[in-house]
Design a protein around this motif. Structure first.
Motif, PDB file in Angstrom:
ATOM      1  N   GLN A  78     -78.358  63.660  -6.543  1.00 55.13           N
ATOM      2  CA  GLN A  78     -79.060  63.607  -5.262  1.00 55.13           C
ATOM      3  C   GLN A  78     -79.769  62.277  -5.030  1.00 55.13           C
ATOM      4  N   TYR A  79     -80.120  61.579  -6.104  1.00 52.35           N
ATOM      5  CA  TYR A  79     -80.886  60.338  -5.938  1.00 52.35           C
ATOM      6  C   TYR A  79     -79.994  59.091  -5.941  1.00 52.35           C
ATOM      7  N   ASN A  80     -79.067  59.013  -6.892  1.00 56.32           N
ATOM      8  CA  ASN A  80     -78.287  57.787  -7.070  1.00 56.32           C
ATOM      9  C   ASN A  80     -76.890  57.852  -6.461  1.00 56.32           C
ATOM     10  N   HIS A  81     -76.364  59.040  -6.273  1.00 58.91           N
ATOM     11  CA  HIS A  81     -74.947  59.204  -5.926  1.00 58.91           C
ATOM     12  C   HIS A  81     -74.812  59.555  -4.450  1.00 58.91           C
ATOM     13  N   GLU A  82     -75.328  60.698  -4.050  1.00 59.12           N
ATOM     14  CA  GLU A  82     -75.116  61.196  -2.697  1.00 59.12           C
ATOM     15  C   GLU A  82     -75.600  60.244  -1.610  1.00 59.12           C
ATOM     16  N   PRO A  83     -76.820  59.673  -1.706  1.00 57.02           N
ATOM     17  CA  PRO A  83     -77.295  58.820  -0.601  1.00 57.02           C
ATOM     18  C   PRO A  83     -76.453  57.561  -0.406  1.00 57.02           C
ATOM     19  N   ASN A  84     -75.656  57.207  -1.396  1.00 55.06           N
ATOM     20  CA  ASN A  84     -74.810  56.019  -1.296  1.00 55.06           C
ATOM     21  C   ASN A  84     -73.357  56.401  -1.012  1.00 55.06           C
ATOM     22  N   ALA A 103     -77.357  48.485  13.889  1.00 52.93           N
ATOM     23  CA  ALA A 103     -77.490  47.256  13.095  1.00 52.93           C
ATOM     24  C   ALA A 103     -78.167  47.564  11.758  1.00 52.93           C
ATOM     25  N   THR A 104     -79.152  48.463  11.785  1.00 54.33           N
ATOM     26  CA  THR A 104     -79.845  48.838  10.550  1.00 54.33           C
ATOM     27  C   THR A 104     -78.881  49.497   9.569  1.00 54.33           C
ATOM     28  N   GLN A 105     -78.055  50.407  10.096  1.00 51.03           N
ATOM     29  CA  GLN A 105     -77.075  51.056   9.215  1.00 51.03           C
ATOM     30  C   GLN A 105     -76.083  50.030   8.666  1.00 51.03           C
ATOM     31  N   ARG A 106     -75.616  49.138   9.520  1.00 49.56           N
ATOM     32  CA  ARG A 106     -74.647  48.135   9.067  1.00 49.56           C
ATOM     33  C   ARG A 106     -75.247  47.274   7.956  1.00 49.56           C
ATOM     34  N   GLY A 107     -76.546  46.959   8.105  1.00 53.19           N
ATOM     35  CA  GLY A 107     -77.217  46.173   7.071  1.00 53.19           C
ATOM     36  C   GLY A 107     -77.325  46.898   5.744  1.00 53.19           C
ATOM     37  N   GLN A 108     -77.260  48.230   5.805  1.00 49.95           N
ATOM     38  CA  GLN A 108     -77.358  49.030   4.576  1.00 49.95           C
ATOM     39  C   GLN A 108     -76.025  49.174   3.845  1.00 49.95           C
ATOM     40  N   ILE A 109     -74.918  48.844   4.515  1.00 46.46           N
ATOM     41  CA  ILE A 109     -73.608  49.066   3.882  1.00 46.46           C
ATOM     42  C   ILE A 109     -73.494  48.348   2.532  1.00 46.46           C
ATOM     43  N   PRO A 110     -73.808  47.035   2.450  1.00 40.48           N
ATOM     44  CA  PRO A 110     -73.673  46.393   1.128  1.00 40.48           C
ATOM     45  C   PRO A 110     -74.648  46.951   0.085  1.00 40.48           C
ATOM     46  N   VAL A 111     -75.830  47.367   0.522  1.00 43.07           N
ATOM     47  CA  VAL A 111     -76.813  47.950  -0.409  1.00 43.07           C
ATOM     48  C   VAL A 111     -76.269  49.261  -0.977  1.00 43.07           C
ATOM     49  N   LYS A 112     -75.743  50.104  -0.089  1.00 42.54           N
ATOM     50  CA  LYS A 112     -75.209  51.402  -0.524  1.00 42.54           C
ATOM     51  C   LYS A 112     -73.904  51.223  -1.292  1.00 42.54           C
ATOM     52  N   ARG A 113     -73.127  50.222  -0.931  1.00 40.85           N
ATOM     53  CA  ARG A 113     -71.893  49.936  -1.688  1.00 40.85           C
ATOM     54  C   ARG A 113     -72.245  49.602  -3.148  1.00 40.85           C
ATOM     55  N   ALA A 114     -73.198  48.696  -3.342  1.00 42.42           N
ATOM     56  CA  ALA A 114     -73.565  48.272  -4.706  1.00 42.42           C
ATOM     57  C   ALA A 114     -74.175  49.437  -5.489  1.00 42.42           C
ATOM     58  N   ALA A 115     -75.044  50.204  -4.847  1.00 40.63           N
ATOM     59  CA  ALA A 115     -75.689  51.328  -5.543  1.00 40.63           C
ATOM     60  C   ALA A 115     -74.666  52.424  -5.869  1.00 40.63           C
ATOM     61  N   GLY A 116     -73.716  52.643  -4.974  1.00 38.50           N
ATOM     62  CA  GLY A 116     -72.664  53.630  -5.230  1.00 38.50           C
ATOM     63  C   GLY A 116     -71.761  53.203  -6.382  1.00 38.50           C
ATOM     64  N   GLU A 117     -71.393  51.912  -6.417  1.00 38.01           N
ATOM     65  CA  GLU A 117     -70.573  51.405  -7.527  1.00 38.01           C
ATOM     66  C   GLU A 117     -71.317  51.567  -8.853  1.00 38.01           C
ATOM     67  N   GLU A 118     -72.632  51.322  -8.814  1.00 37.51           N
ATOM     68  CA  GLU A 118     -73.443  51.458 -10.022  1.00 37.51           C
ATOM     69  C   GLU A 118     -73.471  52.921 -10.496  1.00 37.51           C
ATOM     70  N   ALA A 119     -73.597  53.853  -9.560  1.00 37.93           N
ATOM     71  CA  ALA A 119     -73.574  55.276  -9.941  1.00 37.93           C
ATOM     72  C   ALA A 119     -72.220  55.647 -10.556  1.00 37.93           C
ATOM     73  N   LEU A 120     -71.129  55.150  -9.963  1.00 41.46           N
ATOM     74  CA  LEU A 120     -69.798  55.444 -10.500  1.00 41.46           C
ATOM     75  C   LEU A 120     -69.616  54.808 -11.883  1.00 41.46           C
ATOM     76  N   ARG A 121     -70.179  53.614 -12.076  1.00 37.32           N
ATOM     77  CA  ARG A 121     -70.107  52.952 -13.378  1.00 37.32           C
ATOM     78  C   ARG A 121     -70.816  53.782 -14.449  1.00 37.32           C
ATOM     79  N   VAL A 122     -72.022  54.267 -14.120  1.00 40.11           N
ATOM     80  CA  VAL A 122     -72.775  55.093 -15.080  1.00 40.11           C
ATOM     81  C   VAL A 122     -71.978  56.358 -15.423  1.00 40.11           C
ATOM     82  N   MET A 123     -71.385  56.988 -14.412  1.00 40.85           N
ATOM     83  CA  MET A 123     -70.580  58.196 -14.653  1.00 40.85           C
ATOM     84  C   MET A 123     -69.358  57.878 -15.508  1.00 40.85           C
ATOM     85  N   ASN A 124     -68.675  56.789 -15.179  1.00 39.44           N
ATOM     86  CA  ASN A 124     -67.438  56.432 -15.905  1.00 39.44           C
ATOM     87  C   ASN A 124     -67.736  56.148 -17.378  1.00 39.44           C
ATOM     88  N   GLU A 125     -68.836  55.439 -17.632  1.00 34.90           N
ATOM     89  CA  GLU A 125     -69.213  55.153 -19.026  1.00 34.90           C
ATOM     90  C   GLU A 125     -69.550  56.435 -19.769  1.00 34.90           C
TER      91      GLU A 125
END
Lengths: 206, 206
Positions: free
Chosen positions: B102-108, B126-148
């Protein structure tokens, strides 16, 4: 002999305080090991390899095992105590408020406090600055939902304090550091007083 | 006579699918009542007053009581089953991954899918568009933690499937709709296949 419990923490973090508050109300002794999140202590290779691959505190160390996520640590400490309701629906309803805390409350109310109190508004990125009104509105909405729920009841679930109250308390009681006004939420203010009056209560700065 | 269980849902929501998947694996029958979140069905005065003051689905109705928060609903359905570990540390560790979700995965990961698949990039603020790279990086990080975490184990906690797996599965298995690439995470791909092979498994579209 009981298992050694070590809280890996940053004392400024309300997520860490949740665990200290739960332990204090239970009379459970925790060793404490401090980190400075502003200096990147929780992103060091040692921390990532040994304590939490997700690079975050708090982590509750139970013997040689490590348990990240503040609300999971509170659950571990409180199992079998009166802080978790015996009734199955109430137990799930307590978890409902704990998930609400991590999804609707902490990312808005705790993050604004962290940005404004510790990072400083002048040091925020443009992306962070653009998020301030979004997080302000979502935080106000979370406080509104809490205030309405507490209008006719003393505790979030059932007739006594549970983990739902203890995990919502830390960032709520210091929310003004993030620009929220507690006086707008009178039922929340009365609930904050009830928690501070609990036997065994410890302050965030303790 | 067992209590009536009604899932208040939008079929496009992975949070709602978590509950259907848990119920299917348990052999528990759910009635279903559909809402269209894009049309504001969950913000109507009736919904706010009767189902969830927080204006969100899913909500699990248990007789005449209402339980919001997808992961709390999964917990309620699964209590007493093998989907929740008997060992106290493992049980807390399962909750750890549910809070991570709920904290690291779903919101991204879920939010990018919702924005790109259902709202459409051209319709974002515009605010949502500005969040895309932030959520992209945080989502990749969550997937990395899961994959490891999954690199050396079949399931998130212990030696069998638990709610930790079931709540992380829904938005992970459709993450490519939000622009993530599953082929970058081979251990996750193998785990997705294990879940889809479970007896009683139902697809998101079912």
């Amino acid at each position: 002999m009981s298992t050694r419990l070590v809280l890996h923490e940053d004392v400024r973090s309300g997520n860490c305080y949740k665990i200290r508050l739960t332990a204090a109300l239970l009379g459970t002794r925790l060793e404490r090991r401090g980190y400075d999140i502003l200096k990147g202590d929780t992103r060091s290779p040692d921390f990532l390899a040994q304590v939490n691959a997700n690079g975050r505190i708090p982590v509750l160390q139970v013997g040689t095992r490590f348990l990240p996520e503040s609300n999971a640590a509170c659950w571990y400490l409180a199992e079998g105590s009166a802080l978790i309701p015996e009734d199955a629906f109430q137990r799930a309803d307590m978890l409902r408020w704990m998930f609400f805390e991590q999804y609707n409350h902490e990312p808005n109310i705790a993050t604004l406090r962290f940005w404004l109190l510790y990072l400083g508004e002048a040091n925020l990125s443009a992306t962070q600055r653009g998020q301030i009104p979004v997080k302000r509105a979502a935080g106000e909405e979370a406080l509104r939902v809490m205030n309405e729920h507490l209008a006719a009841r003393d505790w979030f679930v059932g007739d006594s304090v549970s983990l739902a109250d203890l995990v919502l308390y830390p960032y709520t009681h210091v929310c003004e550091a993030g620009g929220f006004r507690l006086q707008d939420y009178p039922a929340i203010c009365r609930w904050l007083d009830r928690i501070a009056a609990l036997p065994g209560y410890v302050a965030m700065s303790a």
